[in-house]
Design a protein around this motif. Structure first.
Motif, PDB file in Angstrom:
ATOM      1  N   TYR A  11       7.780  -4.921   9.276  1.00 35.78           N
ATOM      2  CA  TYR A  11       7.558  -3.800  10.182  1.00 35.78           C
ATOM      3  C   TYR A  11       8.380  -3.977  11.452  1.00 35.78           C
ATOM      4  O   TYR A  11       8.408  -5.050  12.041  1.00 35.78           O
ATOM      5  N   THR A  12       9.045  -2.913  11.871  1.00 40.27           N
ATOM      6  CA  THR A  12       9.805  -2.898  13.111  1.00 40.27           C
ATOM      7  C   THR A  12       9.832  -1.449  13.597  1.00 40.27           C
ATOM      8  O   THR A  12       9.019  -0.639  13.157  1.00 40.27           O
ATOM      9  N   ASP A  13      10.736  -1.122  14.505  1.00 38.04           N
ATOM     10  CA  ASP A  13      10.875   0.272  14.908  1.00 38.04           C
ATOM     11  C   ASP A  13      12.344   0.598  15.125  1.00 38.04           C
ATOM     12  O   ASP A  13      13.177  -0.297  15.277  1.00 38.04           O
ATOM     13  N   GLU A  14      12.654   1.874  15.136  1.00 35.07           N
ATOM     14  CA  GLU A  14      14.042   2.327  15.264  1.00 35.07           C
ATOM     15  C   GLU A  14      14.698   1.855  16.545  1.00 35.07           C
ATOM     16  O   GLU A  14      15.902   1.657  16.587  1.00 35.07           O
ATOM     17  N   ALA A  15      13.929   1.684  17.599  1.00 33.38           N
ATOM     18  CA  ALA A  15      14.476   1.328  18.904  1.00 33.38           C
ATOM     19  C   ALA A  15      14.732  -0.166  19.047  1.00 33.38           C
ATOM     20  O   ALA A  15      15.254  -0.602  20.071  1.00 33.38           O
ATOM     21  N   LEU A  46       4.752   8.547  11.988  1.00 37.66           N
ATOM     22  CA  LEU A  46       3.993   8.139  13.165  1.00 37.66           C
ATOM     23  C   LEU A  46       3.440   6.755  12.889  1.00 37.66           C
ATOM     24  O   LEU A  46       3.116   6.426  11.749  1.00 37.66           O
ATOM     25  N   GLY A  47       3.347   5.936  13.909  1.00 38.29           N
ATOM     26  CA  GLY A  47       2.779   4.615  13.719  1.00 38.29           C
ATOM     27  C   GLY A  47       2.384   3.989  15.037  1.00 38.29           C
ATOM     28  O   GLY A  47       2.892   4.359  16.092  1.00 38.29           O
ATOM     29  N   PHE A  48       1.447   3.058  14.986  1.00 36.88           N
ATOM     30  CA  PHE A  48       1.106   2.270  16.157  1.00 36.88           C
ATOM     31  C   PHE A  48       0.614   0.919  15.690  1.00 36.88           C
ATOM     32  O   PHE A  48       0.214   0.736  14.550  1.00 36.88           O
ATOM     33  N   GLY A  49       0.691  -0.053  16.580  1.00 32.33           N
ATOM     34  CA  GLY A  49       0.262  -1.409  16.258  1.00 32.33           C
ATOM     35  C   GLY A  49      -0.728  -1.908  17.285  1.00 32.33           C
ATOM     36  O   GLY A  49      -1.392  -1.099  17.963  1.00 32.33           O
ATOM     37  N   ALA A  65       8.294   4.110  13.771  1.00 31.11           N
ATOM     38  CA  ALA A  65       8.025   2.865  13.058  1.00 31.11           C
ATOM     39  C   ALA A  65       8.876   2.848  11.793  1.00 31.11           C
ATOM     40  O   ALA A  65       9.090   3.881  11.150  1.00 31.11           O
ATOM     41  N   VAL A  66       9.377   1.669  11.446  1.00 31.61           N
ATOM     42  CA  VAL A  66      10.231   1.487  10.274  1.00 31.61           C
ATOM     43  C   VAL A  66       9.675   0.327   9.465  1.00 31.61           C
ATOM     44  O   VAL A  66       9.251  -0.688  10.036  1.00 31.61           O
TER      45      VAL A  66
END
Length: 111
Positions: A11-15, A46-49, A65-66
């Motif tokens: 799990y990571t994110d685009e930014a 959509l995502g959150f951690g 989120a990716v």
């Protein structure tokens, strides 16, 4: 007979960047270099951690989120995870058993 096939999710994110490249691109490139069976990069709507920061597409930038998914045998996946220690911006990584029931098994033993 044991089934050693696993699914690795990263799990990571685009930014998230590693140098001048996006983290998910670096991970996928390293998976190819490690000769893993293949990698799929999935973009979440959509995502959150744990921080509760909501990742979503904004008007001027993307912060979704990716998830990078890789299916292979356990030993090469564990070695691959160990090789990612220098990359900041990687969040949770999970490894779970999978059963291959159809499709191509090229590069992955169905044990």
């Amino acid at each position: 007979m044991t089934n050693d096939t696993k699914l690795l999710r990263i799990y990571t994110d685009e930014a998230a960047y590693f140098g001048d490249r996006k983290v998910f691109e670096v991970v996928a490139s390293r998976a190819r270099d490690a000769k893993l069976s293949g990698a799929t990069v999935l973009e979440a709507l959509l995502g959150f951690g744990p921080s509760a920061h909501v990742h979503r597409r904004h008007v001027l930038e993307s912060d979704r989120a990716v998830v990078v998914e890789i299916i292979d045998l356990e030993a090469p996946l564990r070695a691959f995870v160990a090789s990612l220690g220098d990359i900041p911006g990687i969040g949770l990584m999970t490894l779970e058993a999978v059963e291959i029931v159809g499709g191509s098994r090229k590069g992955v033993s169905a044990a």
